[in-house]
Write a protein that holds these residues in place. Structure first.
Motif, mmCIF file in Angstrom:
data_model
loop_
_atom_site.group_PDB
_atom_site.id
_atom_site.type_symbol
_atom_site.label_atom_id
_atom_site.label_comp_id
_atom_site.label_asym_id
_atom_site.label_seq_id
_atom_site.Cartn_x
_atom_site.Cartn_y
_atom_site.Cartn_z
ATOM 1 N N ASP A 62 8.869 -1.605 -9.345
ATOM 2 C CA ASP A 62 8.253 -1.161 -8.101
ATOM 3 C C ASP A 62 6.766 -1.480 -8.081
ATOM 4 N N LEU A 63 6.330 -2.216 -7.057
ATOM 5 C CA LEU A 63 4.912 -2.447 -6.810
ATOM 6 C C LEU A 63 4.465 -1.414 -5.776
ATOM 7 N N ILE A 64 3.578 -0.514 -6.184
ATOM 8 C CA ILE A 64 3.104 0.567 -5.321
ATOM 9 C C ILE A 64 1.768 0.162 -4.705
ATOM 10 N N ALA A 65 1.667 0.302 -3.379
ATOM 11 C CA ALA A 65 0.441 -0.032 -2.657
ATOM 12 C C ALA A 65 -0.352 1.246 -2.417
ATOM 13 N N SER A 66 -1.486 1.389 -3.096
ATOM 14 C CA SER A 66 -2.214 2.664 -3.059
ATOM 15 C C SER A 66 -2.939 2.913 -1.739
ATOM 16 N N ASP A 67 -3.176 1.855 -0.936
ATOM 17 C CA ASP A 67 -3.891 2.013 0.331
ATOM 18 C C ASP A 67 -2.964 1.842 1.531
ATOM 19 N N ASP A 68 -1.696 2.082 1.331
ATOM 20 C CA ASP A 68 -0.674 1.876 2.364
ATOM 21 C C ASP A 68 -0.788 2.941 3.458
ATOM 22 N N LYS A 69 -0.808 2.506 4.726
ATOM 23 C CA LYS A 69 -0.853 3.430 5.863
ATOM 24 C C LYS A 69 0.498 3.563 6.553
ATOM 25 N N ASN A 70 1.489 2.801 6.095
ATOM 26 C CA ASN A 70 2.853 2.944 6.626
ATOM 27 C C ASN A 70 3.662 3.921 5.786
ATOM 28 N N ILE A 71 3.735 3.644 4.481
ATOM 29 C CA ILE A 71 4.442 4.520 3.539
ATOM 30 C C ILE A 71 3.394 5.099 2.592
ATOM 31 N N PRO A 72 3.083 6.372 2.672
ATOM 32 C CA PRO A 72 2.043 6.940 1.803
ATOM 33 C C PRO A 72 2.289 6.623 0.335
ATOM 34 N N ALA A 73 1.199 6.344 -0.370
ATOM 35 C CA ALA A 73 1.320 6.017 -1.794
ATOM 36 C C ALA A 73 1.997 7.143 -2.564
ATOM 37 N N ALA A 74 1.753 8.390 -2.160
ATOM 38 C CA ALA A 74 2.387 9.526 -2.844
ATOM 39 C C ALA A 74 3.900 9.452 -2.734
ATOM 40 N N ALA A 75 4.403 9.029 -1.572
ATOM 41 C CA ALA A 75 5.853 8.880 -1.398
ATOM 42 C C ALA A 75 6.375 7.737 -2.252
ATOM 43 N N GLN A 76 5.621 6.646 -2.323
ATOM 44 C CA GLN A 76 6.040 5.517 -3.159
ATOM 45 C C GLN A 76 6.105 5.922 -4.632
ATOM 46 N N ARG A 77 5.095 6.650 -5.091
ATOM 47 C CA ARG A 77 5.092 7.086 -6.495
ATOM 48 C C ARG A 77 6.265 8.018 -6.780
#
Length: 292
Positions: free
Chosen positions: A188-203
């Motif tokens: 999984d590549l997590i995008a920390s500045d994502d405004k579509n899917i919050p980084a917290a949700a990705q983590r």
């Protein structure tokens, strides 16, 4: 190189909503330069089950092992497609969804605060094949750069906004049929500045899936703005897919199982050696003269 004809796994790249296959250009160039067969099919974006079935049909046309990569909503699609595709040996998610059975992309994006996607959307009706009307979602072009691709040059983002593929609104509420990431090694590549899917949700999703994770300071358009980092992660996944024992380089859960099994085997071996040594000492003592 035609997909499925070389020694390396075929990498299949599935784009998400508000994008098209050209988003993978930088990743495709790097993978092909490294000798990987690659295909980036068009994701229909009509509904999760339909899209998953379509991508699964593409996978059936490929011989040999596959590394399946999904960006954004494409993560939900590759999870769906992989459920019935035995030749998928690794999954890679890029700023994407890793849904469990019964979960939708929309509810996962809303699990943590931070998404500003809803206020940027434009709704456009379209006719359904069987009659009736559906609703397509676009990101408003004047808001696209800030919302979707803030770290992409404005000239490129302007083109991306104009060529974006809309997603049917029902695709974002469709429920996943299962969890392919439970049995297939995942990255999984997590995008920390994502405004579509919050980084917290990705983590949270990556942790739940026990995925090998890499975090980059990226907008939602990670395949465009960080193709080098994503390519490196995909190449790690191809190493797993090429292995004759993929569980050795799979998820943390499988690592734990291997370590427990190894520890148990070592304990049993040690106990056997101790017992044998005691028997030898006792036998030797019984043959010694009394008084010694």
């Amino acid at each position: 190189m035609a997909p499925g004809t070389g020694d390396k796994p075929t990498v299949v790249l599935v784009h998400g909503a508000f994008a098209d296959a050209s988003a993978w250009s930088g990743v495709v160039e790097r993978l092909r330069a490294a000798g990987h067969p690659v295909i980036a099919p068009a994701n229909p974006l009509r509904g999760l089950q339909y899209d998953g079935a379509y991508i699964a049909s593409v996978l059936r046309s490929i011989k040999g092992p596959i590394v399946l990569v999904g960006h954004s909503y494409g993560g939900s699609v590759i999870n769906e497609a992989a459920l019935g595709s035995a030749n998928v040996k690794a999954l890679v998610f890029a700023a994407g969804f890793l849904p469990a059975k019964g979960e939708s992309a929309g509810e996962l994006a809303a699990k943590y605060p931070g998404s500003t996607l809803g206020q940027t959307l434009r709704k456009v009706p379209f006719p359904l094949p069987g009659g009736g009307t559906g609703t397509d979602l676009y990101i408003k072009q004047d808001l696209f750069h800030k919302q979707f691709a803030a770290d992409v040059p404005s000239s490129r983002a302007t083109v991306m906004a104009a060529t974006q593929r809309p997603v049917a609104d029902t695709a974002l509420t469709d429920k996943a049929s299962g969890e392919a990431w439970k049995t297939i090694p995942s990255f999984d590549l997590i995008a920390s500045d994502d405004k579509n899917i919050p980084a917290a949700a990705q983590r949270w999703m990556a942790k739940r899936a026990n995925a090998v994770s890499v975090e980059v300071p990226s907008s939602h358009a990670a395949p465009v703005s960080h193709p080098e980092e994503l390519t490196r992660l995909i190449e790690r996944a191809t190493g797993v897919a090429s292995s004759s024992s993929p569980s050795l380089a799979a998820t943390g859960r499988e690592h734990t199982w291997m370590l427990v099994g190894l520890a148990a085997g070592t304990t049993a071996l040690g106990a056997g050696l101790v017992t044998a040594m005691r028997r030898r000492r006792n036998a030797a003592a019984s043959r010694l003269p009394e008084g010694l």
